[in-house]
Enzyme design. Sequence first.
Site, PDB file in Angstrom:
ATOM      1  N   ALA A  38      37.312  38.603   2.194  1.00  0.00           N
ATOM      2  CA  ALA A  38      36.075  38.385   1.338  1.00  0.00           C
ATOM      3  C   ALA A  38      36.526  37.782   0.154  1.00  0.00           C
ATOM      4  O   ALA A  38      37.703  38.183  -0.497  1.00  0.00           O
ATOM      5  CB  ALA A  38      35.478  39.809   1.371  1.00  0.00           C
ATOM      6  N   ASN A  49      -6.504  -6.176  17.138  1.00  0.00           N
ATOM      7  CA  ASN A  49      -5.325  -6.726  17.345  1.00  0.00           C
ATOM      8  C   ASN A  49      -3.900  -5.810  16.833  1.00  0.00           C
ATOM      9  O   ASN A  49      -4.044  -5.114  15.610  1.00  0.00           O
ATOM     10  CB  ASN A  49      -5.196  -7.921  16.500  1.00  0.00           C
ATOM     11  CG  ASN A  49      -3.918  -8.787  16.087  1.00  0.00           C
ATOM     12  OD1 ASN A  49      -3.181  -8.461  17.212  1.00  0.00           O
ATOM     13  ND2 ASN A  49      -3.695  -9.341  15.104  1.00  0.00           N
ATOM     14  N   LYS A  65       9.071  -1.693   3.104  1.00  0.00           N
ATOM     15  CA  LYS A  65       8.335  -0.665   4.099  1.00  0.00           C
ATOM     16  C   LYS A  65       9.205  -0.380   5.073  1.00  0.00           C
ATOM     17  O   LYS A  65       9.163   0.851   5.672  1.00  0.00           O
ATOM     18  CB  LYS A  65       6.966  -1.252   4.510  1.00  0.00           C
ATOM     19  CG  LYS A  65       6.252  -0.671   5.175  1.00  0.00           C
ATOM     20  CD  LYS A  65       5.236  -1.526   6.251  1.00  0.00           C
ATOM     21  CE  LYS A  65       3.873  -1.323   5.435  1.00  0.00           C
ATOM     22  NZ  LYS A  65       2.693  -2.046   6.386  1.00  0.00           N
ATOM     23  N   ARG A  82       0.725  -1.208   0.074  1.00  0.00           N
ATOM     24  CA  ARG A  82      -0.102   0.085   0.081  1.00  0.00           C
ATOM     25  C   ARG A  82       0.856   1.226   0.077  1.00  0.00           C
ATOM     26  O   ARG A  82       0.343   2.224  -0.294  1.00  0.00           O
ATOM     27  CB  ARG A  82      -1.033  -0.121   1.140  1.00  0.00           C
ATOM     28  CG  ARG A  82      -2.039  -0.843   1.022  1.00  0.00           C
ATOM     29  CD  ARG A  82      -2.917  -1.196   2.215  1.00  0.00           C
ATOM     30  NE  ARG A  82      -2.118  -2.293   3.226  1.00  0.00           N
ATOM     31  CZ  ARG A  82      -2.508  -2.858   4.135  1.00  0.00           C
ATOM     32  NH1 ARG A  82      -3.706  -2.355   4.782  1.00  0.00           N
ATOM     33  NH2 ARG A  82      -1.985  -3.800   4.736  1.00  0.00           N
TER      34      ARG A  82
HETATM   35  C1  UD1 Z   1      -1.730  -7.282  10.681  1.00  0.00           C
HETATM   36  C2  UD1 Z   1      -2.687  -8.590  11.348  1.00  0.00           C
HETATM   37  C3  UD1 Z   1      -4.051  -7.691  11.833  1.00  0.00           C
HETATM   38  C4  UD1 Z   1      -3.591  -6.624  12.896  1.00  0.00           C
HETATM   39  C5  UD1 Z   1      -2.759  -5.712  12.046  1.00  0.00           C
HETATM   40  C6  UD1 Z   1      -1.990  -4.622  13.135  1.00  0.00           C
HETATM   41  C7  UD1 Z   1      -2.567 -10.704  10.338  1.00  0.00           C
HETATM   42  C8  UD1 Z   1      -3.131 -11.689   9.383  1.00  0.00           C
HETATM   43  N1  UD1 Z   1      -3.253  -9.521  10.653  1.00  0.00           N
HETATM   44  O1  UD1 Z   1      -2.592  -6.910   9.633  1.00  0.00           O
HETATM   45  O2  UD1 Z   1      -4.847  -8.735  12.659  1.00  0.00           O
HETATM   46  O3  UD1 Z   1      -4.627  -5.843  13.217  1.00  0.00           O
HETATM   47  O4  UD1 Z   1      -1.564  -6.626  11.693  1.00  0.00           O
HETATM   48  O5  UD1 Z   1      -0.853  -3.683  12.688  1.00  0.00           O
HETATM   49  O6  UD1 Z   1      -1.283 -10.788  10.912  1.00  0.00           O
HETATM   50  N2  UD1 Z   1       5.358  -9.879   7.332  1.00  0.00           N
HETATM   51  C9  UD1 Z   1       6.237 -10.603   7.237  1.00  0.00           C
HETATM   52  N3  UD1 Z   1       6.105 -11.377   6.242  1.00  0.00           N
HETATM   53  C10 UD1 Z   1       5.020 -11.781   5.578  1.00  0.00           C
HETATM   54  C11 UD1 Z   1       3.869 -11.157   5.820  1.00  0.00           C
HETATM   55  C12 UD1 Z   1       4.034  -9.705   6.858  1.00  0.00           C
HETATM   56  O7  UD1 Z   1       7.210 -10.494   8.011  1.00  0.00           O
HETATM   57  O8  UD1 Z   1       4.750 -12.850   5.027  1.00  0.00           O
HETATM   58  C13 UD1 Z   1       5.406  -8.677   8.168  1.00  0.00           C
HETATM   59  C14 UD1 Z   1       5.323  -7.210   7.501  1.00  0.00           C
HETATM   60  O9  UD1 Z   1       6.254  -6.700   7.108  1.00  0.00           O
HETATM   61  C15 UD1 Z   1       4.634  -6.435   8.838  1.00  0.00           C
HETATM   62  C16 UD1 Z   1       3.815  -7.319   9.529  1.00  0.00           C
HETATM   63  O10 UD1 Z   1       4.358  -8.731   9.283  1.00  0.00           O
HETATM   64  O11 UD1 Z   1       5.545  -5.797   9.297  1.00  0.00           O
HETATM   65  C17 UD1 Z   1       2.484  -7.069   9.310  1.00  0.00           C
HETATM   66  O12 UD1 Z   1       2.014  -7.503   8.011  1.00  0.00           O
HETATM   67  P1  UD1 Z   1       0.867  -6.539   7.405  1.00  0.00           P
HETATM   68  O13 UD1 Z   1       0.632  -7.187   5.961  1.00  0.00           O
HETATM   69  O14 UD1 Z   1       1.136  -5.144   7.522  1.00  0.00           O
HETATM   70  O15 UD1 Z   1      -0.449  -6.966   8.299  1.00  0.00           O
HETATM   71  P2  UD1 Z   1      -1.630  -6.140   8.522  1.00  0.00           P
HETATM   72  O16 UD1 Z   1      -2.628  -6.329   7.310  1.00  0.00           O
HETATM   73  O17 UD1 Z   1      -1.437  -5.008   8.887  1.00  0.00           O
HETATM   74 CA    CA Z   2       0.491  -3.738   8.859  1.00  0.00          CA
END
Ligand code: UD1
Ligand code: CA
Length: 487
Positions: free
Chosen positions: A402, A191, A38, A31
Amino acid sequence: MPKPTPTSRKAATREPGEFAIAILAAGQGTRLKSQRAKVLHEIAGKPLLAHIVAAAARVVSPQNIFAVIGCQAEPVRQALAPTGINFVLQPEQRGTGHALMVAQEALQNFESVLVLSGDVPLIQPETIARVRDFHLANRAAMTILTAEPVDPTGDGRVLRKLKKGRETDEVERIVEQKALRGREAARREVNSGIYAFATKPLYKYIGKLTTNNPHHEFYLTDMAQHLCKAGEKVIAVRAQDSSEVLGVNTRLELAQLDARLRDKKARELMDAGVTIFRPDTCDIDADVQIGPDTVIEPFVQLIGNTKIGANCRIRSYSVITNSIIGDRVMLRPGCILEDSVVHDEAQLGPYSHLRPGSDIGEGAHIGNFVETKKARLGRGSKANHLAYLGDAEIGDAVNIGAGTITCNYDGVNKHQTVIDDGAFIGSDATLVAPVRVGRGAYVGAASCITDDVPADALAIGRGRQVTKEGWAAERRAKLRAARKGSE
Ligand code: UD1
Ligand code: CA
């Protein structure tokens, strides 16, 4: 840096092997629409991940911290390597649950693991310690840090178990925004993406995660229901300050969290005795230090590891990067400083440009449109107007006229100019390096100095002046005569 709190100090003395912190930082951050990972996007002048590592490192030692990286893994690793933490590679990002699957080998020998999210950067060490303590005290398998923000849209919701209609500490499951059904959508407890796990049940049941969801990912959030079904204890604890668990998913959120941190930083500085007249107009990075009674005027940027002493005045439109400034220093408007040192009582500007390696001595003056680079100016020396001083070693009480220029570059190599104590360089001198002007020597105005000048000598290197008496009057007379002839 602020001192560690008693809780975090207690935490730091725990046996290694007992407690680890994993930071999920492998995601791309779709996003943000960015080429860059990120977690390398910055707020308050520091990558998101650096904020989180700093908080985590106040609770456990860096060797117990594991960042799961994947997207742009190398730049992320390089940026954080100096912190001494460990990295686990998640080559394909198949979800937050998958991130912990690939970290199994690194984490399974710890008794507990606290999971932080790489995009939730305002988390404080005290809160991390609180989640850990609540988790351990309740002997839970999973503890979820939750919050109740004004607008919960987008975050997963935490559904607590009810007892006689009242909510308990225990959680049934977490439902992602897209999967909310009926009355679940009215739930406001979200969460935070921050959890503590007992590693045994975590890795016993992590295989139960599936990709049966709209994103076809392994959701770590599903561990809540799997553990719950297996009869393990899953609990939730609310963050005392819900703004601590704000996440960064969009550029707008990045800007909002940056503003929030800078506002907090300015407040801390003001509490510590710094005057900041229009804090909303100043950009002060998280690690900047400023002494009491220093005044920061509007529209000032203080970047990186900048340190400013007491009783200074930093006037508007100055941009100071990674520089150290002593006490009682005056920076007039529009000064640009980078990787430089300015000693006590020096005066700079308006519009001085200190490039990397500049070292301005006590009480020295650098004036308007003076540029320095790898230049040391001694005590009380002055370069007040329009000069370039590069690769120069300038002693005490030197006067630079200067328009003086050190010609440090011959097109291939850089050369040094040395000006000893008490020398006087007349205006518009060009000093062709390598060259040395001795102690107390004078250089005549507009001289081009190519040879060393001995101490106490006068050097003049310029074309001799020719004066033709009456020349102008004669010319005018000739022109008048010519005009008459043509009439
Ligand atoms: C996640 C939670 C959501 C919570 C929110 C809060 C899940 C499925 N959902 O959603 O319930 O409310 O965070 O901020 O977990 N990442 C990895 N590897 C991956 C995918 C993600 O390391 O394969 C890391 C991302 O870099 C990020 C973090 O995990 O720092 C969270 O991932 P993101 O995709 O942002 O989850 P949200 O959709 O925000
Ligand atoms: Ca997130």
